[in-house]
Design an enzyme around this catalytic site. Sequence first.
Site, mmCIF file in Angstrom:
data_model
loop_
_atom_site.group_PDB
_atom_site.id
_atom_site.type_symbol
_atom_site.label_atom_id
_atom_site.label_comp_id
_atom_site.label_asym_id
_atom_site.label_seq_id
_atom_site.Cartn_x
_atom_site.Cartn_y
_atom_site.Cartn_z
ATOM 1 N N SER A 159 1.253 -21.217 10.683
ATOM 2 C CA SER A 159 1.965 -21.265 11.812
ATOM 3 C C SER A 159 1.621 -19.873 12.871
ATOM 4 O O SER A 159 1.460 -18.781 12.448
ATOM 5 C CB SER A 159 3.462 -20.712 11.581
ATOM 6 O OG SER A 159 4.038 -21.843 10.773
ATOM 7 N N GLU A 242 11.468 -13.732 3.752
ATOM 8 C CA GLU A 242 11.588 -14.784 4.865
ATOM 9 C C GLU A 242 12.886 -15.487 4.468
ATOM 10 O O GLU A 242 13.455 -16.059 5.521
ATOM 11 C CB GLU A 242 10.463 -15.720 4.237
ATOM 12 C CG GLU A 242 10.382 -16.829 5.158
ATOM 13 C CD GLU A 242 9.142 -17.624 4.943
ATOM 14 O OE1 GLU A 242 8.801 -18.630 5.856
ATOM 15 O OE2 GLU A 242 8.553 -17.725 3.787
#
Length: 381
Positions: A159, A242
């Site tokens: 990403s 995360e």
Amino acid sequence: MNGDFRQQLRAWLADNLRGEFAKLRGVGGPGREHEQYELRREWDRKLAKAGWSCLGWPVEHGGRGASTQEQVIFYEEYAAANAPARVNHIGEELLGPTLIAFGTPEQQSRFLPKILAVEELWCQGYSEPGAGSDLASVSTTATVDGDDWVITGQKVWTSLAHEADWCFVLARTEPGSRRREGLSYLLVPMRQPGVQVRPIRQLTGTSEFNEVFFDNARTAKDMVVGEVGDGWRVAMATLAFERGVATLGQQVGFRRELDALIDLAKRNGAIDDPVIKERLTRSWIGLEVMRAHALRTLSRKDPGYEASVSKLVWARWHRELGELAMQVRGPESMVAVDGDLDEWQRLYLFSRADTIYGGSDEIQRTIIAERVLGLPKEPRA
């Protein structure tokens, strides 16, 4: 105390999401990371200068030392204000806490201030073509050459690699090692001749994911986080960060999507269909279950399998919401006006990947089955 924190934050967001930043409301996020990217970066810098970023970092590292409850409040209020998706989240929420936990003082002083000031952006070099959710199968290698590590291999689904200045890379540093052994966690500069980034075009037409090729790319020998060969433990800690408190902010975004879909169903009459009404009700219940599970997980000092459960629950819920959106819209959901996707079509197409990225459903079920329930291990080649 927390009430004051909430009111202070709410007032700041109301006062600052104005002027040029007013156009950022609801902008960005999965499938839409290309929207107003540079202005969103300026917004992140504004947050940082006002002390509203890196909230959970210790004060000595430039953070606010905020409690878990205060961080929860931040993500709730931020999402409720329809504030834009952050461009600095990988550095702030993943690498920053990892460096605070495992980094050397030199690494902390070199990188943390740059993350805090939104001067350097990061991407995550985990998945590979032959090792997607099976992270222990990575084959990217790093070997010592003088004062440098030389990195060779390929990462995929990276990403925002096209915007990143640095990448934290999980690489195999012990030749002949297998699975979790012999891996190291390296910090690698992206802007060098040995790094090539290729965008991956998605169903939505956007390209926030990338392939990254390392062809004798280099980084200094002291750019290892933790010990050489102990990369698996550090990488798992990053994944735990995360799936931490930020998931509550994600759920407020989900709530906004669900509320908007219910409103649409009322306006176009789809709510009168008992099947659709039941599915909307189940979606509401599912979101409440997600929130309860997230709050329970945050109360644990060392969340384990709960992270896998969370990923399974939210990924399937969100994918089904995209499918439900198409059902609510009816036949017109199949038509893109002038080739442009509306918000519901984009939600449907992008959410198809929710059960794959960030650890596929199959991998999460295996973790729960083998490590929690003690079931026999799945045969592996």
